[in-house]
Structure formats: structure tokens, C-alpha cells
Design a protein around this motif. Sequence first.
Motif, PDB file in Angstrom:
ATOM      1  N   PRO A  75       0.820  -1.229   0.000  1.00  0.00           N
ATOM      2  CA  PRO A  75       0.000   0.000   0.000  1.00  0.00           C
ATOM      3  C   PRO A  75       0.852   1.276   0.000  1.00  0.00           C
ATOM      4  O   PRO A  75       0.482   2.276  -0.623  1.00  0.00           O
ATOM      5  CB  PRO A  75      -0.833  -0.122   1.276  1.00  0.00           C
ATOM      6  N   GLN A  76       1.997   1.239   0.668  1.00  0.00           N
ATOM      7  CA  GLN A  76       2.901   2.389   0.641  1.00  0.00           C
ATOM      8  C   GLN A  76       3.480   2.575  -0.764  1.00  0.00           C
ATOM      9  O   GLN A  76       3.639   3.705  -1.226  1.00  0.00           O
ATOM     10  CB  GLN A  76       4.026   2.208   1.671  1.00  0.00           C
ATOM     11  N   TYR A  77       3.766   1.480  -1.432  1.00  0.00           N
ATOM     12  CA  TYR A  77       4.268   1.512  -2.812  1.00  0.00           C
ATOM     13  C   TYR A  77       3.239   2.166  -3.741  1.00  0.00           C
ATOM     14  O   TYR A  77       3.575   3.028  -4.550  1.00  0.00           O
ATOM     15  CB  TYR A  77       4.588   0.083  -3.254  1.00  0.00           C
ATOM     16  N   ILE A  78       1.983   1.769  -3.613  1.00  0.00           N
ATOM     17  CA  ILE A  78       0.900   2.352  -4.420  1.00  0.00           C
ATOM     18  C   ILE A  78       0.835   3.854  -4.185  1.00  0.00           C
ATOM     19  O   ILE A  78       0.711   4.649  -5.119  1.00  0.00           O
ATOM     20  CB  ILE A  78      -0.460   1.698  -4.059  1.00  0.00           C
ATOM     21  N   GLY A 135      -9.761   5.828   3.244  1.00  0.00           N
ATOM     22  CA  GLY A 135      -9.272   7.007   3.956  1.00  0.00           C
ATOM     23  C   GLY A 135      -8.569   6.692   5.263  1.00  0.00           C
ATOM     24  O   GLY A 135      -7.523   7.275   5.578  1.00  0.00           O
ATOM     25  N   GLY A 136      -9.113   5.774   6.051  1.00  0.00           N
ATOM     26  CA  GLY A 136      -8.481   5.402   7.312  1.00  0.00           C
ATOM     27  C   GLY A 136      -7.133   4.732   7.089  1.00  0.00           C
ATOM     28  O   GLY A 136      -6.159   5.012   7.788  1.00  0.00           O
ATOM     29  N   ALA A 137      -7.085   3.848   6.105  1.00  0.00           N
ATOM     30  CA  ALA A 137      -5.819   3.178   5.779  1.00  0.00           C
ATOM     31  C   ALA A 137      -4.809   4.190   5.251  1.00  0.00           C
ATOM     32  O   ALA A 137      -3.620   4.128   5.590  1.00  0.00           O
ATOM     33  CB  ALA A 137      -6.053   2.074   4.750  1.00  0.00           C
ATOM     34  N   MET A 138      -5.281   5.151   4.449  1.00  0.00           N
ATOM     35  CA  MET A 138      -4.365   6.157   3.895  1.00  0.00           C
ATOM     36  C   MET A 138      -3.746   6.997   5.004  1.00  0.00           C
ATOM     37  O   MET A 138      -2.562   7.352   4.935  1.00  0.00           O
ATOM     38  CB  MET A 138      -5.094   7.055   2.890  1.00  0.00           C
ATOM     39  N   THR A 139      -4.505   7.302   6.035  1.00  0.00           N
ATOM     40  CA  THR A 139      -3.968   8.063   7.167  1.00  0.00           C
ATOM     41  C   THR A 139      -2.770   7.341   7.770  1.00  0.00           C
ATOM     42  O   THR A 139      -1.724   7.953   8.024  1.00  0.00           O
ATOM     43  CB  THR A 139      -5.056   8.278   8.235  1.00  0.00           C
ATOM     44  N   LEU A 140      -2.901   6.030   7.965  1.00  0.00           N
ATOM     45  CA  LEU A 140      -1.804   5.243   8.534  1.00  0.00           C
ATOM     46  C   LEU A 140      -0.619   5.158   7.568  1.00  0.00           C
ATOM     47  O   LEU A 140       0.534   5.243   7.988  1.00  0.00           O
ATOM     48  CB  LEU A 140      -2.296   3.841   8.889  1.00  0.00           C
ATOM     49  N   GLU A 178       7.050   9.292   8.725  1.00  0.00           N
ATOM     50  CA  GLU A 178       8.052   8.875   9.720  1.00  0.00           C
ATOM     51  C   GLU A 178       9.344   8.436   9.039  1.00  0.00           C
ATOM     52  O   GLU A 178      10.427   8.651   9.569  1.00  0.00           O
ATOM     53  CB  GLU A 178       7.508   7.736  10.581  1.00  0.00           C
ATOM     54  N   LYS A 179       9.222   7.825   7.861  1.00  0.00           N
ATOM     55  CA  LYS A 179      10.406   7.391   7.099  1.00  0.00           C
ATOM     56  C   LYS A 179      11.030   8.544   6.319  1.00  0.00           C
ATOM     57  O   LYS A 179      12.006   8.354   5.616  1.00  0.00           O
ATOM     58  CB  LYS A 179      10.023   6.267   6.137  1.00  0.00           C
ATOM     59  N   GLN A 180      10.413   9.715   6.441  1.00  0.00           N
ATOM     60  CA  GLN A 180      10.864  10.943   5.780  1.00  0.00           C
ATOM     61  C   GLN A 180      10.808  10.840   4.253  1.00  0.00           C
ATOM     62  O   GLN A 180      11.633  11.409   3.548  1.00  0.00           O
ATOM     63  CB  GLN A 180      12.262  11.335   6.270  1.00  0.00           C
TER      64      GLN A 180
END
Length: 147
Positions: A38-41, A65-70, A77-79
Amino acid sequence: MSELLKLENQLCHRFYTLSNAFTRAYRPLLKALDITYPQYITLMALWEANNITIAELLERTAIDGGAMTLILKKLSEKQFLTIEKDEHDKRVKRVMLTEEGKSKKHIAQDVPSQMLCKLDGMSHEESLQLRYLLDKLGSCFKADEQR
């Protein structure tokens, strides 16, 4: 037992198992980036169009939306990105890649071709047909949601 209730006849179960297989296949490829699928997407969407609103990002990725917030919290955090209020409308938040986030695009360049290698039993025409059919199926559900 009804034929309709047999697991082997369920299209949704095929999608479920295939989705899990894709996620597992991406995992080692994304390890070098230290990100999840999901971070890759999310990063792919930002590599296409940086400095967009969260609403635009949600539309581009179709992530909840909730998943996107996380996801945004972890990538921040990973900058890899920053989130700032829009200068014209303080209620709107914009997402921007940092230099670190932009540099990850270079590492990610090989991921799509590495995934294509896993589809060696499928012709290019079959993959195009599959993409067409998946888009068509997706539009059925989108139409259903709008009713």
C-alpha cells in the motif's frame, strides 16, 4: 449442497487468493525500499503527481481514507513525504515527496519488470485482456456504489 455455494465456483475467492499472492510476490521486491505494497501504491501516485491533496491521493489510489492516514503517517516517519496545509485553504492538506521520497523512484524502477517476469505463462495480449476485464469488473462495482 448448492453448486452456487461451492468454494471452487466462487469468483471472489479467486480474487482473494490472487490478491494475497500478489502481495506476497511484491514483498521481497519492496524490501529494498523498506515499504509495504500500500505504501508503494501511494508513492507511485505521488511520483506521477507530486504536491497533491489527500483527497486527490485517495481518488488516484482507491485506498480507504483510514488506511491512507496510517500509510501517510508511516511514510512521513520514514521521511519520504511531508503533509502541509494548503496555503489557499487551511482545511485542505497537501502531500509532497521529500528528496528521500523522490530518490526511491530510482530504486523502484525495476519492480514492475520483476513482477512481469512472474507472469511468464501469460502473453502480452492476455495481460492486456485481463487488465481490460478487471477494469470492466471494477466499473461494475463503482456503478453499484453510486446507486
